[in-house]
Design a protein around this motif. Structure first.
Motif, PDB file in Angstrom:
ATOM      1  N   UNK A  13      58.543  44.493  45.456  1.00  0.00           N
ATOM      2  CA  UNK A  13      58.438  45.898  45.060  1.00  0.00           C
ATOM      3  C   UNK A  13      57.002  46.345  44.807  1.00  0.00           C
ATOM      4  N   UNK A  14      56.068  45.399  44.908  1.00  0.00           N
ATOM      5  CA  UNK A  14      54.657  45.753  44.770  1.00  0.00           C
ATOM      6  C   UNK A  14      53.876  45.162  45.944  1.00  0.00           C
ATOM      7  N   UNK A  15      52.798  45.863  46.319  1.00  0.00           N
ATOM      8  CA  UNK A  15      51.927  45.356  47.379  1.00  0.00           C
ATOM      9  C   UNK A  15      50.961  44.319  46.836  1.00  0.00           C
ATOM     10  N   UNK A  16      50.389  44.622  45.660  1.00  0.00           N
ATOM     11  CA  UNK A  16      49.429  43.714  45.043  1.00  0.00           C
ATOM     12  C   UNK A  16      49.224  44.091  43.586  1.00  0.00           C
ATOM     13  N   UNK A  17      48.647  43.164  42.847  1.00  0.00           N
ATOM     14  CA  UNK A  17      48.210  43.434  41.477  1.00  0.00           C
ATOM     15  C   UNK A  17      46.844  42.800  41.292  1.00  0.00           C
ATOM     16  N   UNK A  18      46.099  43.333  40.336  1.00  0.00           N
ATOM     17  CA  UNK A  18      44.743  42.854  40.060  1.00  0.00           C
ATOM     18  C   UNK A  18      44.520  42.835  38.560  1.00  0.00           C
ATOM     19  N   UNK A  19      43.987  41.720  38.048  1.00  0.00           N
ATOM     20  CA  UNK A  19      43.603  41.611  36.637  1.00  0.00           C
ATOM     21  C   UNK A  19      42.145  42.032  36.530  1.00  0.00           C
ATOM     22  N   UNK A  20      41.908  43.140  35.862  1.00  0.00           N
ATOM     23  CA  UNK A  20      40.565  43.691  35.678  1.00  0.00           C
ATOM     24  C   UNK A  20      39.739  42.807  34.746  1.00  0.00           C
ATOM     25  N   UNK A  21      38.451  42.804  34.936  1.00  0.00           N
ATOM     26  CA  UNK A  21      37.552  42.117  34.012  1.00  0.00           C
ATOM     27  C   UNK A  21      37.382  42.927  32.744  1.00  0.00           C
ATOM     28  N   UNK A  22      36.641  42.381  31.776  1.00  0.00           N
ATOM     29  CA  UNK A  22      36.510  43.087  30.498  1.00  0.00           C
ATOM     30  C   UNK A  22      35.088  43.526  30.173  1.00  0.00           C
ATOM     31  N   UNK A  23      34.196  43.455  31.154  1.00  0.00           N
ATOM     32  CA  UNK A  23      32.854  43.979  30.933  1.00  0.00           C
ATOM     33  C   UNK A  23      32.091  44.014  32.250  1.00  0.00           C
ATOM     34  N   UNK A  24      31.081  44.836  32.307  1.00  0.00           N
ATOM     35  CA  UNK A  24      30.196  44.855  33.459  1.00  0.00           C
ATOM     36  C   UNK A  24      30.525  45.898  34.502  1.00  0.00           C
ATOM     37  N   UNK A  25      29.555  46.160  35.332  1.00  0.00           N
ATOM     38  CA  UNK A  25      29.676  47.227  36.330  1.00  0.00           C
ATOM     39  C   UNK A  25      30.571  46.861  37.508  1.00  0.00           C
TER      40      UNK A  25
END
Length: 131
Positions: A13-25
């Motif tokens: 039911x999803x194409x993809x998921x991503x765990x975001x980082x917690x700092x930086x550009x």
């Protein structure tokens, strides 16, 4: 880990998921006003999900004390405003696991009371996103 397991169980039911980082550009951040500290700050929502229907979800997972922290309400408001500005193909909010169910709250007026999540109209079962 629990949220990853949940997302993996929704693979069709999803194409993809991503765990975001917690700092930086290199990672996605949203500016919010931290009422406690009285200043603008950045926060990095935890998760990005591309649903099969084309929508993109932006969620920040919380539990126990972090779900009730006043700073979470400030972040929830900023995230809700950002999502609204991105348009109808975006959904998200604060996500909490309670009573064996993942819920999310995309309201600008965020509140959380442990054990009463199912009685609060602003909290929706995550499952509703897969219909």
């Amino acid at each position: 880990k629990g949220f990853i397991d949940y997302l993996e169980s929704k693979g069709k039911k999803i194409d993809w998921w991503f765990k975001n980082g917690n700092q930086g550009k290199d990672y996605f951040a949203i500016k919010y006003y931290n009422k406690t500290d009285g200043k603008d700050e950045l926060f990095y929502p935890d998760w990005f999900i591309r649903f099969k229907n084309g929508r993109v979800g932006i969620f920040d997972t919380k539990s126990d004390q972090t779900a009730t922290d006043p700073e979470t309400a400030d972040k929830a408001r900023a995230l809700a405003i950002k999502l609204k500005g991105l348009g109808k193909n975006y959904v998200g909010g604060i996500a909490v696991f309670e009573n064996g169910v993942w819920y999310y709250n995309g309201s600008e007026k965020y509140t959380y009371q442990k054990g009463k999540i199912s009685q609060d109209k602003n909290w929706k079962p995550f499952e509703s996103l897969f219909k």
